[in-house]
Write a protein that holds these residues in place. Structure first.
Motif, PDB file in Angstrom:
ATOM      1  N   VAL B  16       0.932  -1.277  -0.034  1.00 38.09           N
ATOM      2  CA  VAL B  16       0.273   0.037   0.030  1.00 38.09           C
ATOM      3  C   VAL B  16       1.264   1.304  -0.315  1.00 38.09           C
ATOM      4  CG1 VAL B  16      -1.504   1.781   1.560  1.00 38.09           C
ATOM      5  CG2 VAL B  16      -1.448  -1.343   1.249  1.00 38.09           C
ATOM      6  N   ILE B  17       1.726   1.458   0.375  1.00 36.76           N
ATOM      7  CA  ILE B  17       2.806   2.463   1.000  1.00 36.76           C
ATOM      8  C   ILE B  17       3.646   2.674  -0.188  1.00 36.76           C
ATOM      9  CG2 ILE B  17       4.699   3.393   1.586  1.00 36.76           C
ATOM     10  CD1 ILE B  17       4.296   2.062   5.416  1.00 36.76           C
ATOM     11  N   MET B  19       2.542   1.713  -3.858  1.00 33.95           N
ATOM     12  CA  MET B  19       1.362   2.434  -4.525  1.00 33.95           C
ATOM     13  C   MET B  19       1.720   3.651  -4.080  1.00 33.95           C
ATOM     14  SD  MET B  19      -1.834   0.851  -5.425  1.00 33.95           S
ATOM     15  CE  MET B  19      -2.586   1.690  -3.884  1.00 33.95           C
ATOM     16  N   LEU B  20       0.844   3.973  -2.826  1.00 37.51           N
ATOM     17  CA  LEU B  20       0.750   5.934  -2.636  1.00 37.51           C
ATOM     18  C   LEU B  20       2.083   6.114  -2.870  1.00 37.51           C
ATOM     19  CD1 LEU B  20      -1.055   4.968   0.838  1.00 37.51           C
ATOM     20  CD2 LEU B  20      -1.791   5.843  -1.725  1.00 37.51           C
ATOM     21  N   LEU B  24       2.211   8.890  -5.736  1.00 42.94           N
ATOM     22  CA  LEU B  24       2.588  11.076  -5.999  1.00 42.94           C
ATOM     23  C   LEU B  24       4.068  11.340  -5.703  1.00 42.94           C
ATOM     24  CD1 LEU B  24       0.234  10.378  -2.348  1.00 42.94           C
ATOM     25  CD2 LEU B  24      -0.484  11.088  -4.051  1.00 42.94           C
ATOM     26  N   PHE B  27       3.389   9.617 -10.701  1.00 43.47           N
ATOM     27  CA  PHE B  27       3.258  10.267 -11.123  1.00 43.47           C
ATOM     28  C   PHE B  27       2.521  11.857 -11.000  1.00 43.47           C
ATOM     29  CE2 PHE B  27       3.080   5.609 -11.407  1.00 43.47           C
ATOM     30  CZ  PHE B  27       3.248   5.876 -13.234  1.00 43.47           C
ATOM     31  N   GLY B  28       2.280  11.585  -9.716  1.00 44.28           N
ATOM     32  CA  GLY B  28       1.313  12.943  -9.086  1.00 44.28           C
ATOM     33  C   GLY B  28       2.368  14.432  -8.743  1.00 44.28           C
ATOM     34  N   CYS B  29       3.689  13.703  -8.933  1.00 47.00           N
ATOM     35  CA  CYS B  29       3.437  15.770  -7.860  1.00 47.00           C
ATOM     36  C   CYS B  29       4.253  16.516  -9.556  1.00 47.00           C
ATOM     37  CB  CYS B  29       5.860  15.129  -7.355  1.00 47.00           C
ATOM     38  SG  CYS B  29       4.716  15.167  -5.892  1.00 47.00           S
ATOM     39  N   ILE B  30       4.025  17.781  -9.226  1.00 45.60           N
ATOM     40  CA  ILE B  30       3.864  18.618  -9.904  1.00 45.60           C
ATOM     41  C   ILE B  30       4.814  19.777  -9.641  1.00 45.60           C
ATOM     42  CG2 ILE B  30       2.889  20.222 -10.970  1.00 45.60           C
ATOM     43  CD1 ILE B  30       1.235  17.678 -10.974  1.00 45.60           C
ATOM     44  N   LEU B  81       3.886  14.677   5.700  1.00 43.30           N
ATOM     45  CA  LEU B  81       4.184  13.286   5.189  1.00 43.30           C
ATOM     46  C   LEU B  81       4.733  13.431   3.952  1.00 43.30           C
ATOM     47  CD1 LEU B  81       0.589  10.741   6.329  1.00 43.30           C
ATOM     48  CD2 LEU B  81       3.291  11.172   7.507  1.00 43.30           C
ATOM     49  N   PHE B  82       5.143  12.649   3.930  1.00 42.77           N
ATOM     50  CA  PHE B  82       5.667  13.004   2.387  1.00 42.77           C
ATOM     51  C   PHE B  82       6.760  14.354   2.222  1.00 42.77           C
ATOM     52  CE2 PHE B  82       3.125   9.147   2.216  1.00 42.77           C
ATOM     53  CZ  PHE B  82       4.003   8.411   1.755  1.00 42.77           C
ATOM     54  N   CYS B  84       5.933  17.178   2.957  1.00 44.55           N
ATOM     55  CA  CYS B  84       4.254  18.207   2.747  1.00 44.55           C
ATOM     56  C   CYS B  84       4.115  18.741   3.760  1.00 44.55           C
ATOM     57  CB  CYS B  84       3.427  17.232   1.183  1.00 44.55           C
ATOM     58  SG  CYS B  84       4.149  16.102   0.570  1.00 44.55           S
ATOM     59  N   GLY B  90       2.269  22.156  -0.516  1.00 47.09           N
ATOM     60  CA  GLY B  90       1.538  21.010  -0.855  1.00 47.09           C
ATOM     61  C   GLY B  90       2.168  19.751  -1.777  1.00 47.09           C
ATOM     62  N   GLY B  91       3.462  20.574  -2.170  1.00 47.30           N
ATOM     63  CA  GLY B  91       3.922  19.081  -2.920  1.00 47.30           C
ATOM     64  C   GLY B  91       5.317  18.979  -2.681  1.00 47.30           C
ATOM     65  N   CYS B  92       5.529  17.718  -3.381  1.00 43.38           N
ATOM     66  CA  CYS B  92       6.059  16.541  -2.399  1.00 43.38           C
ATOM     67  C   CYS B  92       7.317  16.908  -3.412  1.00 43.38           C
ATOM     68  CB  CYS B  92       5.702  15.204  -3.389  1.00 43.38           C
ATOM     69  SG  CYS B  92       4.428  14.457  -2.551  1.00 43.38           S
TER      70      CYS B  92
END
Lengths: 303, 384
Positions: B16-17, B19-20, B24, B27-30, B81-82, B84, B90-92
Motif C-alpha cells: 500500500v505504501i 503504491m501510494l 504521488l 506520477f503525481g508530483c507537480i 508526510l512525504f 509536504c 503541499g507538493g512533494c
C-alpha cells in the motif's frame, strides 16, 4: 512539453481554469464539476469494472467450493476456475484492464488540480507554460482558492476525515468478505488501510486535492449503489470458524442474511452428510451465461 | 496472529505504501509545487548579499570570496508526510530546505533587510550579520514573495495578506499600512514621493509614501506580479492580462499599452528611451518608450521571468531554462553566453562587468559579460 503534458495535462488544466470562470470564479466548484464530468465520461468503463468485480464476488462461493474439491491439485483447480469464469462470462482481468485505462485520467486530473492551485510562486510560474492563448485563461489566474470557508491551498482536517470516510464507504460497498479467513483478514485490512492512508495524506496536501478525492469517492458510491446496491455495506459481519485440521471454513447461517446482493452469502459448506437438503449442494455451473446486474433486477421485479 | 499472518500483514502494508509513494511521487508530483525561492543579489561595499534556499542570508566578500551566513530563518510549521506541508506548498520532493526567500535583500546604511516566505522581515548588520530586529516580533504574517523598497528611514513591502507595510528602517516599528484587495507578490517602486505596487486584485496602486494614502489606482484585466519600472514620469507595469502598460505617474492615466502573448512577470529595463520587456512567451520585446510601438522581439526559446541587467552596451537576459543571452544595444545581435541547464527565475545582478545568476542548486553562477567567460561558481550552502 512532453506528450503526456501536451495531450492530457494541458487540456485538462485549461478546461479546469475555464470551468472556474464559468462557475462564478469558484475553483472548488470547478473541481467538483470536472470530477463529475470525467466520471460520466468514464461511466462505461466504471460500469464494466463494477460489474466484473460484482461477478467475481458472486462466484466466490463456487470458487470456494472448487478450492475445497481440488485444493490439493493446483492444476486441476486452475482449469476448473477458468472453466467457471468462461461459463459465467466473467473475465478475471476485466477489472484490472479498466482500472489501467482509467488510471491516467485520474492522474491527469490530480496533476491538473495541483497545477492550477499553484500554491507556491514557482507553481504559478510553471503553470504559465500550460496555458492556451485564451483571454479568459490568462485573466482569471491565479485562481481564487477559497471555497466554503476553506483555503483550497491549505490542508483541512474536516476534509481529511471526509476523504477517509468516503473512501471507506466506497470500498465497503464494493468488497465482500471472502470465504477464506486469511483473505477476509486481508480484505478487512485493505478496507481500513487505504482510507486511513489517504486521510493522512490529505492532512499534508492542499485541500483542493482532498475535495477531488471526496467528490470522486461520492460519485463512485452513487455509481456503485446504482449498479450493485449497498453491497458490502448491508452485509452483517460473518462469524467464521476456522477448522485448522480440515482446511475449510464453516459459515454460520442466519435468517436475516437474505439480501439480493448477498449472492452465496447463505452457503454453508460442511463436511457433514452431503445428502442433506437444507444446505447448499455443490453443483455444476449453469450453462446459461452470467449477466451481471440482471439477476438483481429480475429479483426486484419479483418482489 | 502467527508469524505467517504478520508477514502477510507487513507485505500488504508495504504494498500500500509503495503504491501510494509511486502514485504521488512518481506520477503525481507537480514541478514547482514547493516554494524554493529565487532571491536576487544586492551589492554594497564589494559584498554581495543574497538569500539562499537554506533560508539564510549570505554575505559574500567579492574580493576573497569569503562567506558569512545568518542563522536560518525560522519555519512556521514542520513539514508533513512525504515532505509536504502547507508551508512547503503541499507538493512533494524538492522544496526549499529552509524558509524560501524570494525578495532581493536591500542594503541601507549599516543594515541589510530581507523578507521571508515565513511572513517575517529581518534586519541584519551588514558587517557581522547579527540580527538587529525582526517584524513581527512574535507571530508571523502571511508569506512575503515580493522584495523591499527603501527610501529615507522607511522600508516598504507588500505581503500575501494584501497589505502594503511601511516600517521604520532603524527599529522595524510599523508606520502605516494599506490594504489592497488581494495578495501582493510584487516589489514596490518609489518615485517622487509615491509608492507604486501591483496586486492580485488586478489593480495597480500609487500611494503617498509618507502616509500610505491612495493617490490613484489603475485597473487592468489581470493580476499584477511584476515590479514596476519608473522612468521619465511614466510607470511601466506588466500584467497577467498579457499587457505592458505605460501609466502617467501624476494621475494614473494610461499613456499606452503593449500586448504580448503571455504574462509579463519580470520587471522591464529601459536604455536610451527603449524599453526591454521580457515575457513568459519566450520573447524580449523592445518598445519605444514614447508611444509603445514595437521595435523588435528577440526569441529566447524559453520564458523569461528574471529581470535582465544592462552591462555596458548589452542587455543580459537569462531564460527559465538557464540559458543566458547577451543582446547588443548597438547591433541588436543576440549571442548565447552560457547554458547552466538549471531554472533561473530570480533577477540577475551585475557588478563590475560580472553577472551573477542564482541557480536552484544553491550556487551563484558568474559570467564575464564582456568576454562571455564563465567563472567558477560560488556555493551559497553553508555546508559547502
Amino acid at each position: 512539453m512532453n506528450p503526456w503534458e501536451l495531450i492530457i495535462q494541458q487540456p485538462v488544466t485549461n478546461v479546469l481554469i475555464v470551468m472556474s470562470h464559468y462557475l462564478g470564479d469558484s475553483f472548488g466548484l470547478a473541481i467538483i464539476a470536472l470530477t463529475i464530468i470525467v466520471n460520466i465520461c468514464m461511466f462505461p468503463l466504471t460500469l464494466s469494472q463494477i460489474r466484473s468485480s460484482k461477478a467475481m464476488q458472486d462466484l466466490q462461493p463456487k470458487i470456494a467450493e472448487l478450492q475445497k474439491k481440488y485444493g490439493k491439485d493446483k492444476q486441476k483447480l486452475t482449469q476448473e476456475q477458468m472453466r467457471l469464469y468462461k461459463e459465467s462470462g466473467v473475465k478475471p482481468a476485466g477489472c484490472l484492464v479498466t482500472m489501467v485505462i482509467q488510471m491516467p485520467v485520474w492522474i491527469a486530473l490530480y496533476q491538473s488540480i495541483m497545477l492550477a492551485l499553484a500554491v507556491a510562486p514557482e507553481g504559478l510560474l510553471n503553470l504559465s507554460k500550460y496555458l492556451y492563448s485564451w483571454p479568459i485563461v490568462y485573466s482569471i489566474l491565479p485562481l481564487d482558492r477559497s471555497f466554503l470557508l476553506l483555503d483550497l491551498a491549505q490542508p483541512n482536517f474536516i476534509l481529511a476525515i471526509l476523504v477517509g470516510a468516503s473512501m471507506w464507504l466506497q470500498q465497503k460497498m464494493s468488497t465482500t468478505v471472502p470465504s477464506d479467513a486469511r483473505q477476509a483478514q486481508q480484505s478487512q485490512m485493505m478496507l481500513w488501510m487505504m482510507p486511513m492512508m489517504f486521510a493522512l495524506l490529505a492532512l499534508s496536501f492542499p485541500s483542493g486535492l482532498s475535495l477531488y478525492w471526496v467528490a470522486n469517492s461520492i460519485v463512485r458510491v452513487v455509481l456503485q449503489y446504482r449498479v450493485t446496491g449497498w453491497g458490502g455495506l448491508r452485509r452483517k459481519p460473518e462469524e467464521t470458524t476456522v477448522v485448522t485440521d480440515k482446511k475449510y471454513v464453516k459459515f454460520d447461517d442466519s435468517g436475516e442474511r437474505k439480501s439480493v446482493d448477498d449472492v452465496g452469502a447463505d452457503i454453508v459448506i460442511s463436511d457433514s452428510d452431503p445428502t442433506r437438503k437444507d444446505v447448499y449442494q455443490p453443483s455444476k455451473p449453469s450453462k446459461a451465461r452470467y449477466q451481471p446486474g440482471k439477476d438483481r433486477a429480475q429479483r426486484r421485479r419479483k418482489n | 496472529m502467527n508469524l505467517k499472518g504478520k508477514w502477510r500483514v507487513g507485505r500488504i502494508v508495504f504494498l500500500v505504501i509503495l503504491m501510494l509513494a509511486v502514485c504521488l511521487s512518481g506520477f503525481g508530483c507537480i514541478k514547482g509545487m514547493a516554494p524554493i525561492g529565487w532571491s536576487g543579489g544586492s551589492i554594497s561595499d564589494n559584498t554581495l548579499f543574497v538569500g539562499t534556499r537554506e533560508g539564510r542570508l549570505v554575505a559574500i566578500n567579492l574580493a576573497d570570496e569569503s562567506r558569512l551566513w545568518t542563522e536560518p530563518l525560522k519555519q512556521v510549521s514542520q513539514p508533513g508526510l512525504f515532505g509536504c506541508s502547507p508551508m512547503m506548498g503541499g507538493g512533494c520532493g524538492s522544496g526549499s530546505a529552509g524558509v524560501a526567500i524570494y525578495g532581493t535583500p536591500m542594503v541601507y546604511g549599516e543594515l541589510v533587510y530581507i523578507a521571508g516566505y515565513n511572513g517575517k522581515i529581518y534586519a541584519y548588520n551588514t558587517a557581522s550579520l547579527a540580527l538587529r530586529w525582526v517584524y513581527p516580533r512574535e507571530s508571523n504574517l502571511k508569506p512575503f514573495v515580493g522584495g523591499i523598497a527603501i527610501s529615507g528611514d522607511r522600508l516598504y513591502i507588500g505581503g500575501e495578506d494584501g497589505k502594503v507595510l511601511a516600517l521604520d528602517t532603524a527599529t522595524g516599528d510599523p508606520i502605516w499600512e494599506f490594504q489592497t484587495g488581494d495578495k501582493i507578490w510584487g516589489t514596490p517602486a518609489l518615485y517622487d514621493g509615491k509608492l507604486f505596487i501591483g496586486s492580485f486584485d488586478k489593480k495597480f496602486y500609487a500611494l503617498d509614501a509618507a502616509d500610505g494614502s491612495k493617490e490613484w489606482e489603475f485597473v487592468t484585466e489581470g493580476s499584477i506580479i511584476a515590479t514596476p519600472l519608473v522612468y521619465n514620469d511614466v510607470v511601466y507595469i506588466g500584467s497577467f492580462d498579457r499587457h505592458l502598460y505605460a501609466v502617467n505617474v501624476s494621475n494614473g492615466s494610461l499613456k499606452w499599452e503593449f500586448t504580448g502573448d503571455n504574462w509579463f512577470w519580470a520587471e522591464p529595463v529601459v536604455v536610451n528611451d527603449v524599453i526591454y520587456a521580457p515575457g513568459l512567451d519566450n520573447y524580449v520585446y523592445t518598445i519605444k518608450e514614447e508611444n509603445g510601438a514595437k521595435i523588435d522581439a528577440y526569441d529566447m526559446a524559453s520564458p523569461v521571468s528574471s529581470r535582465p541587467v544592462v552591462v555596458n552596451d548589452s542587455i543580459i537576459v537569462a531564460t527559465r531554462k538557464g540559458v543566458v543571452y547577451s543582446i547588443s544595444l548597438i547591433t541588436g545581435q543576440v549571442s548565447q553566453l552560457a547554458d547552466f541547464e538549471k531554472d533561473v527565475d530570480g533577477p540577475l545582478t551585475e557588478h563590475e562587468g560580472i553577472v551573477y545568476v542564482h541557480t536552484p542548486d544553491g550556487s551563484l553562477q558568474r559570467i564575464n559579460a564582456a568576454t562571455g567567460a564563465i567563472l567558477r561558481s560560488i556555493s551559497l550552502e553553508s555546508q559547502n
